[in-house]
Design a protein around this motif. Structure first.
Motif, PDB file in Angstrom:
ATOM      1  N   SER A 293       0.825  -1.213   0.000  1.00  0.00           N
ATOM      2  CA  SER A 293       0.000   0.000   0.000  1.00  0.00           C
ATOM      3  C   SER A 293       0.858   1.261   0.000  1.00  0.00           C
ATOM      4  CB  SER A 293      -0.918  -0.010   1.223  1.00  0.00           C
ATOM      5  OG  SER A 293      -1.710   1.147   1.272  1.00  0.00           O
ATOM      6  N   GLN A 294       1.934   1.260   0.745  1.00  0.00           N
ATOM      7  CA  GLN A 294       2.804   2.428   0.790  1.00  0.00           C
ATOM      8  C   GLN A 294       3.516   2.664  -0.544  1.00  0.00           C
ATOM      9  OE1 GLN A 294       5.474   2.083   4.091  1.00  0.00           O
ATOM     10  NE2 GLN A 294       3.849   2.164   5.646  1.00  0.00           N
ATOM     11  N   GLU A 295       3.844   1.578  -1.222  1.00  0.00           N
ATOM     12  CA  GLU A 295       4.518   1.691  -2.515  1.00  0.00           C
ATOM     13  C   GLU A 295       3.538   1.868  -3.664  1.00  0.00           C
ATOM     14  OE1 GLU A 295       6.839  -1.804  -2.886  1.00  0.00           O
ATOM     15  OE2 GLU A 295       8.154  -1.341  -1.185  1.00  0.00           O
ATOM     16  N   GLN A 350      -3.738   2.806   8.816  1.00  0.00           N
ATOM     17  CA  GLN A 350      -3.079   2.907   7.517  1.00  0.00           C
ATOM     18  C   GLN A 350      -3.877   2.222   6.401  1.00  0.00           C
ATOM     19  OE1 GLN A 350       0.856   1.357   8.092  1.00  0.00           O
ATOM     20  NE2 GLN A 350       1.609   3.186   9.146  1.00  0.00           N
ATOM     21  N   LEU A 351      -4.630   1.182   6.743  1.00  0.00           N
ATOM     22  CA  LEU A 351      -5.293   0.386   5.700  1.00  0.00           C
ATOM     23  C   LEU A 351      -6.799   0.597   5.628  1.00  0.00           C
ATOM     24  CD1 LEU A 351      -3.451  -3.030   6.334  1.00  0.00           C
ATOM     25  CD2 LEU A 351      -2.921  -1.314   4.597  1.00  0.00           C
ATOM     26  N   SER A 352      -7.364   1.383   6.539  1.00  0.00           N
ATOM     27  CA  SER A 352      -8.828   1.483   6.606  1.00  0.00           C
ATOM     28  C   SER A 352      -9.438   2.109   5.354  1.00  0.00           C
ATOM     29  CB  SER A 352      -9.233   2.290   7.845  1.00  0.00           C
ATOM     30  OG  SER A 352      -8.642   3.575   7.800  1.00  0.00           O
ATOM     31  N   ASP A 353      -8.778   3.081   4.753  1.00  0.00           N
ATOM     32  CA  ASP A 353      -9.341   3.728   3.558  1.00  0.00           C
ATOM     33  C   ASP A 353      -9.311   2.806   2.351  1.00  0.00           C
ATOM     34  OD1 ASP A 353      -9.813   6.011   5.003  1.00  0.00           O
ATOM     35  OD2 ASP A 353      -7.902   6.951   4.440  1.00  0.00           O
ATOM     36  N   THR A 354      -8.235   2.047   2.205  1.00  0.00           N
ATOM     37  CA  THR A 354      -8.083   1.192   1.027  1.00  0.00           C
ATOM     38  C   THR A 354      -8.773  -0.161   1.203  1.00  0.00           C
ATOM     39  OG1 THR A 354      -5.910   2.221   0.754  1.00  0.00           O
ATOM     40  CG2 THR A 354      -6.415   0.304  -0.630  1.00  0.00           C
ATOM     41  N   PHE A 355      -8.711  -0.701   2.425  1.00  0.00           N
ATOM     42  CA  PHE A 355      -9.270  -2.037   2.676  1.00  0.00           C
ATOM     43  C   PHE A 355     -10.187  -1.987   3.902  1.00  0.00           C
ATOM     44  CE2 PHE A 355      -4.925  -2.471   0.986  1.00  0.00           C
ATOM     45  CZ  PHE A 355      -5.183  -3.151  -0.198  1.00  0.00           C
ATOM     46  N   PHE A 360     -12.002  -3.948   9.300  1.00  0.00           N
ATOM     47  CA  PHE A 360     -13.119  -4.269  10.197  1.00  0.00           C
ATOM     48  C   PHE A 360     -12.886  -5.615  10.879  1.00  0.00           C
ATOM     49  CE2 PHE A 360     -17.294  -6.407  10.694  1.00  0.00           C
ATOM     50  CZ  PHE A 360     -17.812  -5.595  11.695  1.00  0.00           C
ATOM     51  N   TYR A 361     -12.403  -6.608  10.123  1.00  0.00           N
ATOM     52  CA  TYR A 361     -12.095  -7.903  10.708  1.00  0.00           C
ATOM     53  C   TYR A 361     -10.932  -7.794  11.693  1.00  0.00           C
ATOM     54  CZ  TYR A 361     -15.092 -11.375   8.470  1.00  0.00           C
ATOM     55  OH  TYR A 361     -16.156 -12.152   8.111  1.00  0.00           O
ATOM     56  N   LEU A 362      -9.934  -7.003  11.342  1.00  0.00           N
ATOM     57  CA  LEU A 362      -8.810  -6.812  12.259  1.00  0.00           C
ATOM     58  C   LEU A 362      -9.279  -6.189  13.568  1.00  0.00           C
ATOM     59  CD1 LEU A 362      -6.032  -5.470   9.832  1.00  0.00           C
ATOM     60  CD2 LEU A 362      -6.259  -7.783  10.768  1.00  0.00           C
TER      61      LEU A 362
END
Length: 383
Positions: A293-295, A350-355, A360-362
């Protein structure tokens, strides 16, 4: 020079001279040596098959002996009435009714003898013998399944101490149960490496039987001593089937495999290892996905879809752990739990917007793990 090295060199020289002297005139020494090697390897393969066949037959005889010994030993201690009550209520009542309605005045000794004969397992079917690594069909495993089922049934209705004493004494010498479980695990691993859909109920029953055996306090020690590495291999095999499957219609297979992992994890003795194995894969995936995601690079869609099966399994097992409250073994010493919790909040941000579904599961898993951590601290603080 070491004596063993010297002896080995002399033996090789003597063998080379013997081959040169005995070779036919129309063959070179190399050709004749290769021919002898093929003959010897063929004989070794035949002898190996004979040994495996005999080992399987011996194990089958040991299974029969153990069952008959347990069944007969269970009725030697205590009176017959207490033994009859040890059976399931419905079967016990039917047995007594038949004997009373027969019009014969039977003594306690006769009742006990008749009941022993009625509970004695029927003869095992002949075991189809095949190579261990080729045990992909259900038939070679059915004998082991029958034995293990009958053993658990005998334990379920036997209340006297004779079963525990006799089993412990017998297993210390022959390890019949652990050998049977080892063979069952070997067949399960072979099947699940290339599972065929639709699944037969035999395989799900086999996993359930395995979990019941390991949950039994009398049998678990014998099984884990010999089969711990095989169990770990089986758990990893199930996990890899879920993660590496890229077929379009893979979700039905993943459902059954996931249910098998849940069945194993429901056993308290296996739950910690299963959860650690699953969290290890989840932590690795989160690290890779965060780096991707960062790359702003592309990610593995198949791996992303398959990881949700692991989330579901983890949720089931963590809920089970919270319900039972057995959190002492899941505390601060579990590195995978600590790693997940340390990166939990950061990964969600870091991942909520993309995934969003993934995060939510995390979040749900984090709540369950934090609950376990709190209970662990509370239990450790008690005097």
């Amino acid at each position: 020079m070491d004596n063993q090295v010297w002896y080995l060199r002399i033996s090789k020289l003597a063998l080379a001279l013997a081959i040169i002297r005995s070779k036919p005139a129309d063959r070179s020494s190399r050709e004749y040596t290769e021919h002898l090697a093929k003959v010897i390897s063929g004989q070794e393969s035949k002898w190996r098959e004979k040994v495996e066949t005999l080992e399987a037959e011996v194990l089958q005889l040991r299974q029969k002996l153990l069952l008959s010994r347990i069944c007969s030993g269970s009725f030697k201690s205590g009176d017959s009435s207490s033994q009859l009550q040890a059976q399931e209520p419905g079967t016990s009542e039917n047995t007594l009714t038949v004997l009373e309605d027969s019009g014969c005045d039977l003594s306690n000794e006769q009742i006990s003898q008749d009941f022993v004969e009625s509970c004695t397992p029927p003869p095992f079917p002949s075991l189809p013998i095949g190579k261990k690594h080729c045990a992909t069909s259900e038939n070679p495993l059915s004998s082991h399944m029958q034995f293990l089922h009958r053993l658990l049934e005998l334990k379920s209705w036997t209340e006297s101490g004779s079963l525990k004493t006799d089993l412990s004494h017998f297993e210390n010498n022959s390890s019949t149960v652990s050998d049977s479980v080892f063979q069952l695990l070997d067949g399960l691993i072979t099947f699940y490496r290339e599972p065929k859909f639709p699944f037969s109920s035999f395989w799900t029953e086999a996993v359930a039987t395995l979990a019941r055996l390991i949950s039994d306090c009398d049998l678990s020690n014998h099984i884990l001593k010999k089969c711990s590495k095989k169990l770990e291999e089986f758990e990893k095999t199930l996990l890899q089937i879920i993660l590496r499957n890229n077929h379009i219609n893979r979700f039905q297979v993943q459902h059954y495999v996931s249910q098998s992992l849940v069945t194993l994890g429901n056993c308290s003795l296996l739950r910690k290892s299963v959860i650690s194995l699953l969290l290890s894969e989840v932590n690795s995936f989160i690290d890779d996905l965060d780096a991707t995601s960062q790359e702003q690079a592309s990610y593995d869609v198949t791996r992303y879809e398959n990881i949700f099966s692991l989330f579901w399994i983890l949720e089931q097992l963590l809920q089970k752990e919270n319900e039972e409250g057995n959190t002492l073994d899941m505390g601060h010493d579990n590195q995978e739990i600590q790693k997940f919790l340390q990166k939990h909040d950061e990964a969600i941000c870091q991942l909520s917007d993309t995934f969003p579904l993934l995060t939510f599961y995390l979040w749900r898993l984090g709540i369950l793990l934090n609950s376990i951590e709190i209970k662990t601290v509370e239990n450790n603080s008690l005097p």
